[in-house]
Design a protein around this motif. Structure first.
Motif, mmCIF file in Angstrom:
data_model
loop_
_atom_site.group_PDB
_atom_site.id
_atom_site.type_symbol
_atom_site.label_atom_id
_atom_site.label_comp_id
_atom_site.label_asym_id
_atom_site.label_seq_id
_atom_site.Cartn_x
_atom_site.Cartn_y
_atom_site.Cartn_z
ATOM 1 N N VAL A 119 0.950 -0.752 0.222
ATOM 2 C CA VAL A 119 -0.153 -0.244 -0.108
ATOM 3 C C VAL A 119 0.797 1.171 -0.293
ATOM 4 C CG1 VAL A 119 -1.583 0.688 1.302
ATOM 5 C CG2 VAL A 119 -2.071 -1.458 1.644
ATOM 6 N N LYS A 120 0.925 1.767 -1.141
ATOM 7 C CA LYS A 120 1.895 3.759 -1.374
ATOM 8 C C LYS A 120 0.685 4.712 -1.068
ATOM 9 C CE LYS A 120 4.838 1.208 -4.348
ATOM 10 N NZ LYS A 120 5.015 0.937 -5.699
ATOM 11 N N ARG A 121 1.082 5.499 -0.493
ATOM 12 C CA ARG A 121 -0.267 6.770 -0.339
ATOM 13 C C ARG A 121 0.418 7.568 -1.419
ATOM 14 N NH1 ARG A 121 -2.857 8.149 3.283
ATOM 15 N NH2 ARG A 121 -3.043 7.111 5.978
ATOM 16 N N GLN A 122 -0.498 8.348 -1.828
ATOM 17 C CA GLN A 122 -0.569 9.108 -2.895
ATOM 18 C C GLN A 122 -1.385 10.423 -2.860
ATOM 19 O OE1 GLN A 122 -1.500 7.872 -7.060
ATOM 20 N NE2 GLN A 122 0.981 6.765 -6.707
ATOM 21 N N GLY A 123 -0.848 11.167 -1.676
ATOM 22 C CA GLY A 123 -1.722 12.213 -1.157
ATOM 23 C C GLY A 123 -2.889 12.181 -0.119
ATOM 24 N N ARG A 124 -4.123 11.964 -0.263
ATOM 25 C CA ARG A 124 -4.270 11.527 1.223
ATOM 26 C C ARG A 124 -5.420 9.955 0.173
ATOM 27 N NH1 ARG A 124 -8.815 15.557 1.683
ATOM 28 N NH2 ARG A 124 -10.744 14.148 1.896
ATOM 29 N N GLU A 125 -4.475 9.704 -0.664
ATOM 30 C CA GLU A 125 -5.218 7.853 -1.084
ATOM 31 C C GLU A 125 -4.358 7.564 -0.994
ATOM 32 O OE1 GLU A 125 -8.330 7.352 -2.383
ATOM 33 O OE2 GLU A 125 -8.926 9.135 -2.284
#
Length: 110
Positions: A59-65
């Motif tokens: 799981v990778k964070r991209q901004g708030r997602e």
């Protein structure tokens, strides 16, 4: 100390198997995954957490997602086990077949 879950635990659940299949085609965020199921987003998040703990997804964070990506090479552990069992049982059945053939061809004793 928290025990790490294993791959077999992850694939035991049909929802998690579906999630792995979906993510093997393309990375998706948790909302996109949730839309495909008739369960709450919280339930899907729990499945995602288990898959992540087992090393089947990252799981990778991209901004708030949070985007989930499959790491299906971890399934090799399952494939290796299945191959071992298949070889073992194939040999067992061959031995049984040979035994039964021998028993059937022996002449009955009087």
């Amino acid at each position: 100390m928290e025990s790490r879950r294993d791959v077999f635990q992850a694939i035991a659940d049909p929802t998690r198997r579906q999630i792995i299949e979906m993510l093997s085609r393309q990375p998706l965020n948790v909302n996109a995954i949730s839309e495909k199921f008739d369960v709450s987003r919280q339930a899907v998040s729990l499945h995602v957490k288990i898959l992540e703990e087992c090393g089947l997804i990252v799981v990778k964070r991209q901004g708030r997602e949070r985007y989930c990506e499959a790491k299906v090479d971890k399934l090799n552990e399952v494939a290796d086990w299945v191959d071992y069992c298949r070889q073992f049982w194939t040999q067992q059945f061959k031995s049984l077949d040979k035994y039964l053939t021998n028993v059937q061809t022996q002449k009955p004793k009087k």
